[in-house]
Design an enzyme around this catalytic site. Sequence first.
Site, PDB file in Angstrom:
ATOM      1  CG  ASP A  75      23.206 -40.629 -10.816  1.00  0.00           C
ATOM      2  OD1 ASP A  75      22.845 -40.112 -12.603  1.00  0.00           O
ATOM      3  OD2 ASP A  75      22.253 -40.370 -10.101  1.00  0.00           O
ATOM      4  CG  ASP A 117      22.170 -37.949 -16.101  1.00  0.00           C
ATOM      5  OD1 ASP A 117      21.294 -38.715 -16.001  1.00  0.00           O
ATOM      6  OD2 ASP A 117      22.365 -37.044 -15.191  1.00  0.00           O
ATOM      7  CD  GLU A 118      19.007 -42.231 -13.751  1.00  0.00           C
ATOM      8  OE1 GLU A 118      19.682 -42.974 -12.973  1.00  0.00           O
ATOM      9  OE2 GLU A 118      17.961 -40.798 -14.021  1.00  0.00           O
TER      10      GLU A 118
END
Length: 363
Positions: A10, A104-105
């Site tokens: 993350d 983003d993850e």
Amino acid sequence: MAARKIIHVDMDAFYASVEQRDDPALRGRPVVVAWRGKRSVVCAASYEARRFGVRSAMPAMRAGRLCPHAVFVPPDFTRYKAVSRQVHGIFSRYTDAIEPLSLDEAYLDVSDNRAGLPSATATAEAIRAEIRAETGLTASAGVAPNKFVAKIASDFRKPDGLFVVRPRQVQAFLAPLPVGRLPGVGRVMERKLADMGLALVSDLRNWSVEDLERRFGRWGRRLHELSLGIDERPVVSERPTLQISCEDTFEHDLLLEELEPAIRELAGKAWEGYLRERARRPERVARTVVLKLKTAEFRILTRSLTPPLPPADAASVADIACALRDRVGLPSRTRYRLAGVGLGGFADRDELIAQPELFTVPA
């Protein structure tokens, strides 16, 4: 069967961190990524802004009140997507089993990592080091034998941290956590469980699976499995697209009859997204048009239609979405703060070609 080795990576305050990286004047300052305006919401907040209570999805006006000295930066998704591709390129050096959750993850299954590193922990450390070296950004990671535990673990040492939960530690790790940390347990379910005296995962674990199943059906059994740390879901590298959509919050609430220009513009944007998906997977065809509306009182409505033939262009999508207003069924004076248009009901082209034969009437 050997336990899987799963990493949840993350990126830390991703959009805000990209802005701070690219503009040295923003470093160390409370940055809020959002358009200014009464209807805008926060896309991301730097850790400096979070200390004032600013969070993603919060109204931008409220963020400004909580943190009067915040620097508001309009989002630049083209730039964020480019950095995300760079990060995913780093992931691919270690495994092909990558399941993106957002820009983003992602989950990574490194049970058999291609770099030949001795452990998932070493792999996570290497990935985080390469992200820092090549992007100038930091990432946090959780390592565990399954996806849901890895995702919880990645939050434990944010920002720029690594937390490892080994198979023998899973139940002890989960026991003191509030039930709201379990995937799928939202506020409503959390209140229901609290009314039963179940506040912690350890409380949930002490109930019999039969009692939970009587109260909540199959979801009760799933809750019991989660309380024991059981999650057999594999990392899925390629998820089929379920819907492509675009939505917008208006500066002023509008009547239903005033929505046509906005709906047509949203239909055009949704169609552009659909064409990009078709370029990637030409065999997949969208059959259903969806209209989403949110009233001034925040009530969400959706109406959909699957025509006999799939929509052929943006204009046909817009025509169907506008026509779906007739099925809203609310008083004409109702005002709306948001509209969205989506394309869904995806099917393979071969299915669509074969389908008419099912309804052929013999001569």
